[in-house]
Design a protein around this motif. Sequence first.
Motif, PDB file in Angstrom:
ATOM      1  N   GLN A   1       1.338  15.160   3.525  1.00  0.00           N
ATOM      2  CA  GLN A   1       2.002  14.703   4.742  1.00  0.00           C
ATOM      3  C   GLN A   1       1.109  13.722   5.512  1.00  0.00           C
ATOM      4  OE1 GLN A   1       3.483  17.912   7.228  1.00  0.00           O
ATOM      5  NE2 GLN A   1       3.848  19.211   5.412  1.00  0.00           N
ATOM      6  N   ARG A   2      -0.169  14.075   5.633  1.00  0.00           N
ATOM      7  CA  ARG A   2      -1.087  13.217   6.395  1.00  0.00           C
ATOM      8  C   ARG A   2      -1.272  11.862   5.703  1.00  0.00           C
ATOM      9  NH1 ARG A   2      -4.055  18.210   7.012  1.00  0.00           N
ATOM     10  NH2 ARG A   2      -5.437  17.552   5.301  1.00  0.00           N
ATOM     11  N   PHE A   3      -1.357  11.882   4.375  1.00  0.00           N
ATOM     12  CA  PHE A   3      -1.550  10.629   3.654  1.00  0.00           C
ATOM     13  C   PHE A   3      -0.338   9.707   3.801  1.00  0.00           C
ATOM     14  CE2 PHE A   3      -0.892   8.137  -0.225  1.00  0.00           C
ATOM     15  CZ  PHE A   3      -2.044   7.382  -0.235  1.00  0.00           C
ATOM     16  N   LEU A   4       0.869  10.276   3.723  1.00  0.00           N
ATOM     17  CA  LEU A   4       2.068   9.444   3.849  1.00  0.00           C
ATOM     18  C   LEU A   4       2.235   8.923   5.259  1.00  0.00           C
ATOM     19  CD1 LEU A   4       4.553  11.542   1.676  1.00  0.00           C
ATOM     20  CD2 LEU A   4       3.548   9.337   1.100  1.00  0.00           C
ATOM     21  N   ALA A   5       1.778   9.717   6.264  1.00  0.00           N
ATOM     22  CA  ALA A   5       1.885   9.257   7.642  1.00  0.00           C
ATOM     23  C   ALA A   5       0.909   8.117   7.930  1.00  0.00           C
ATOM     24  CB  ALA A   5       1.648  10.417   8.611  1.00  0.00           C
ATOM     25  N   ALA A   6      -0.262   8.168   7.275  1.00  0.00           N
ATOM     26  CA  ALA A   6      -1.277   7.121   7.482  1.00  0.00           C
ATOM     27  C   ALA A   6      -1.929   6.817   6.148  1.00  0.00           C
ATOM     28  CB  ALA A   6      -2.317   7.574   8.521  1.00  0.00           C
TER      29      ALA A   6
ATOM     30  N   TYR B   1       6.483   4.579  -1.934  1.00  0.00           N
ATOM     31  CA  TYR B   1       6.436   3.435  -1.016  1.00  0.00           C
ATOM     32  C   TYR B   1       6.116   3.935   0.397  1.00  0.00           C
ATOM     33  CZ  TYR B   1       8.975   0.776  -4.623  1.00  0.00           C
ATOM     34  OH  TYR B   1       9.350   0.160  -5.781  1.00  0.00           O
ATOM     35  N   ASP B   2       5.349   3.131   1.148  1.00  0.00           N
ATOM     36  CA  ASP B   2       5.179   3.427   2.566  1.00  0.00           C
ATOM     37  C   ASP B   2       6.295   2.752   3.351  1.00  0.00           C
ATOM     38  OD1 ASP B   2       4.559   0.767   2.599  1.00  0.00           O
ATOM     39  OD2 ASP B   2       2.431   1.023   3.035  1.00  0.00           O
ATOM     40  N   ARG B   3       6.236   2.804   4.646  1.00  0.00           N
ATOM     41  CA  ARG B   3       7.305   2.271   5.468  1.00  0.00           C
ATOM     42  C   ARG B   3       7.337   0.745   5.458  1.00  0.00           C
ATOM     43  NH1 ARG B   3       6.290   6.258  10.534  1.00  0.00           N
ATOM     44  NH2 ARG B   3       4.171   5.911   9.784  1.00  0.00           N
ATOM     45  N   GLN B   4       6.261   0.115   4.982  1.00  0.00           N
ATOM     46  CA  GLN B   4       6.240  -1.341   4.871  1.00  0.00           C
ATOM     47  C   GLN B   4       6.705  -1.815   3.490  1.00  0.00           C
ATOM     48  OE1 GLN B   4       3.584   0.392   6.424  1.00  0.00           O
ATOM     49  NE2 GLN B   4       4.691  -0.136   8.335  1.00  0.00           N
ATOM     50  N   ARG B   5       7.267  -0.911   2.682  1.00  0.00           N
ATOM     51  CA  ARG B   5       7.827  -1.219   1.368  1.00  0.00           C
ATOM     52  C   ARG B   5       6.741  -1.588   0.358  1.00  0.00           C
ATOM     53  NH1 ARG B   5      10.553  -5.347   0.868  1.00  0.00           N
ATOM     54  NH2 ARG B   5      12.410  -4.689  -0.294  1.00  0.00           N
ATOM     55  N   ARG B   6       5.537  -1.107   0.577  1.00  0.00           N
ATOM     56  CA  ARG B   6       4.424  -1.345  -0.343  1.00  0.00           C
ATOM     57  C   ARG B   6       4.213  -0.111  -1.216  1.00  0.00           C
ATOM     58  NH1 ARG B   6      -1.098  -0.394   0.208  1.00  0.00           N
ATOM     59  NH2 ARG B   6      -0.703   0.333   2.321  1.00  0.00           N
ATOM     60  N   VAL B   7       3.920  -0.332  -2.492  1.00  0.00           N
ATOM     61  CA  VAL B   7       3.681   0.768  -3.425  1.00  0.00           C
ATOM     62  C   VAL B   7       2.288   1.320  -3.157  1.00  0.00           C
ATOM     63  CG1 VAL B   7       3.517   1.466  -5.839  1.00  0.00           C
ATOM     64  CG2 VAL B   7       5.172  -0.284  -5.168  1.00  0.00           C
ATOM     65  N   ILE B   8       2.231   2.579  -2.667  1.00  0.00           N
ATOM     66  CA  ILE B   8       0.923   3.196  -2.391  1.00  0.00           C
ATOM     67  C   ILE B   8       0.487   4.108  -3.537  1.00  0.00           C
ATOM     68  CG2 ILE B   8       1.196   3.033   0.114  1.00  0.00           C
ATOM     69  CD1 ILE B   8       2.111   5.923   0.124  1.00  0.00           C
TER      70      ILE B   8
ATOM     71  N   TYR C   1      16.338   6.882  -5.265  1.00  0.00           N
ATOM     72  CA  TYR C   1      15.486   6.626  -4.109  1.00  0.00           C
ATOM     73  C   TYR C   1      15.626   7.801  -3.153  1.00  0.00           C
ATOM     74  CZ  TYR C   1      15.142   1.783  -5.707  1.00  0.00           C
ATOM     75  OH  TYR C   1      14.899   0.658  -6.443  1.00  0.00           O
ATOM     76  N   VAL C   2      14.489   8.479  -2.893  1.00  0.00           N
ATOM     77  CA  VAL C   2      14.493   9.670  -2.050  1.00  0.00           C
ATOM     78  C   VAL C   2      13.649   9.409  -0.808  1.00  0.00           C
ATOM     79  CG1 VAL C   2      13.867  12.114  -1.918  1.00  0.00           C
ATOM     80  CG2 VAL C   2      14.772  11.163  -4.054  1.00  0.00           C
ATOM     81  N   PRO C   3      14.208   9.582   0.385  1.00  0.00           N
ATOM     82  CA  PRO C   3      13.386   9.435   1.594  1.00  0.00           C
ATOM     83  C   PRO C   3      12.406  10.605   1.731  1.00  0.00           C
ATOM     84  CG  PRO C   3      15.584  10.191   2.177  1.00  0.00           C
ATOM     85  CD  PRO C   3      15.602   9.909   0.697  1.00  0.00           C
ATOM     86  N   VAL C   4      11.200  10.327   2.214  1.00  0.00           N
ATOM     87  CA  VAL C   4      10.194  11.362   2.445  1.00  0.00           C
ATOM     88  C   VAL C   4      10.072  11.536   3.954  1.00  0.00           C
ATOM     89  CG1 VAL C   4       7.816  12.077   2.098  1.00  0.00           C
ATOM     90  CG2 VAL C   4       8.986  10.749   0.323  1.00  0.00           C
ATOM     91  N   ARG C   5      10.374  12.723   4.425  1.00  0.00           N
ATOM     92  CA  ARG C   5      10.344  13.002   5.866  1.00  0.00           C
ATOM     93  C   ARG C   5       9.136  13.861   6.214  1.00  0.00           C
ATOM     94  NH1 ARG C   5      15.341  11.859   8.195  1.00  0.00           N
ATOM     95  NH2 ARG C   5      17.019  11.429   6.692  1.00  0.00           N
ATOM     96  N   ASP C   6       8.857  13.903   7.499  1.00  0.00           N
ATOM     97  CA  ASP C   6       7.755  14.756   7.958  1.00  0.00           C
ATOM     98  C   ASP C   6       8.168  16.213   7.897  1.00  0.00           C
ATOM     99  OD1 ASP C   6       9.553  15.033  10.004  1.00  0.00           O
ATOM    100  OD2 ASP C   6       8.364  13.969  11.513  1.00  0.00           O
ATOM    101  N   ALA C   7       7.254  17.108   8.247  1.00  0.00           N
ATOM    102  CA  ALA C   7       7.521  18.545   8.142  1.00  0.00           C
ATOM    103  C   ALA C   7       8.692  18.966   9.008  1.00  0.00           C
ATOM    104  CB  ALA C   7       6.267  19.339   8.529  1.00  0.00           C
TER     105      ALA C   7
ATOM    106  N   GLY D   1       8.216   7.558   4.293  1.00  0.00           N
ATOM    107  CA  GLY D   1       8.202   6.641   3.160  1.00  0.00           C
ATOM    108  C   GLY D   1       9.353   6.971   2.226  1.00  0.00           C
ATOM    109  N   ALA D   2       9.216   6.534   0.997  1.00  0.00           N
ATOM    110  CA  ALA D   2      10.264   6.791   0.010  1.00  0.00           C
ATOM    111  C   ALA D   2       9.639   6.863  -1.376  1.00  0.00           C
ATOM    112  CB  ALA D   2      11.345   5.709   0.058  1.00  0.00           C
TER     113      ALA D   2
END
Length: 430
Positions: free
Chosen positions: A46-51, A78-85, A142-148, A155-156
């Motif tokens: 969760q922390r990694f996807l948030a930041a 993907y992060d929220r900027q559509r970049r593959v992390i 495509y699956v959205p990733v939400r916070d807890a 991200g997605a």
Amino acid sequence: MALVAAITASSVSLLGWFVTQRMLWQEGTLTRDFVQSLILVETPLQRFLAAPGPLPPDVLVSFEHIARIPDVLRANVYDRQRRVIWSSDPTLIGRQFGPNPELDLALRGDVVVEKVDAGDELDTKAEHVALVTPEALFVEIYVPVRDAAGQEVLGAIEFYKHPRGLTLLLADLRRWITLGALAFGALLFLALFGLVRRADRIMQSQERRLLDNEALAVVGEMASVVAHGIRNPLATIRSSAELVQELAPAARTEAADIVAQCDRLGAWLREWLGYAADTPLRPAALALAPLVHSACDEVAIAAQRRRVQLQAELPEDLPPVLADPLLVGQVLRSVLANALEALPRGGRVCFDARADATTLTLGVQDDGPGLSKEARQRAGQPLFTTKPQGLGVGLALARRVLRRHGGQLRIDDAAGGGTRVEITLRRAAA
């Protein structure tokens, strides 16, 4: 048949598409639930996807768990900027691809499932680079990733999956849908075909009845003209016979016979006129046995000349029928006359009867040569006859009279040879 085939094909296509879409949506929903459960359990993830930043080892392990989901060909995070992390293909990490409407929908919180069939071109999207797919269906999820808390989209994750079990299930469903649609189409065609055939038979029957009625109308007019033409000569013959009775006592017996036959012929003409015309019915409770015996008595002399034996031993407990005595009597005489004419050199005419809860059937059977199949089918049609000097109106009029009574006349081969005529009438109320 073409219409039913088109409906069947459309039904197969529509149902196949609907079932495929629903099953793919179910596949996407299950994938989303798995990812969300993993996010809830893995706090570092969760922390990694948030930041996003350097990839910690425990987060890498979580991503590897995602990549090992059954039937996954590739997974991109993907992060929220559509970049593959992160990606199961390390060459894609850090890249940002061009327009991708499905990814945009996932980053807004929607699950997107896209089906790609074997043979479809994969170079329409930049993220498909170096993707190796099987020669069969695969799906892009495509699956959205939400916070807890399930509120903010962090991200997605993009999955390329080859769902083998789903592919087999969809193939089975399409097969059963096709078989069911074919069976339904066959039943629909048979039902419509039966309705059309029935309507055709009804129309043909009505057309034949209309033609019969037109022919019988002509016969009725002819009968009326003939009857009026016969009455005056018949009256003259009767008057002359009465005069012979007075002036020639030696010929009184023969003259009396002439008078009696003139009276009988006059009565027959009156019956014939009423028989051929659509006179109102006067139905009453009628016992058939006396009517049969009376008809047999009238032709007894003619039967003796032809050496024909008449057997009319009917049960005494026959129920009465609801019929017009005059018209039904003429029907019996017509049928009996035909039976006698079929036996020019001797034979036998038998009467029998049977009754059920609503009808009584009188059978008249001779042991003559019978009728051909074609003649039996046409017997009873106006102006059709097998007799050299016949007019072909007797059975036709008899059939019309019985129809007006709610009954029927049926002609068939007799057991052992000859012809059998069955007259069916409704029973009178008890």
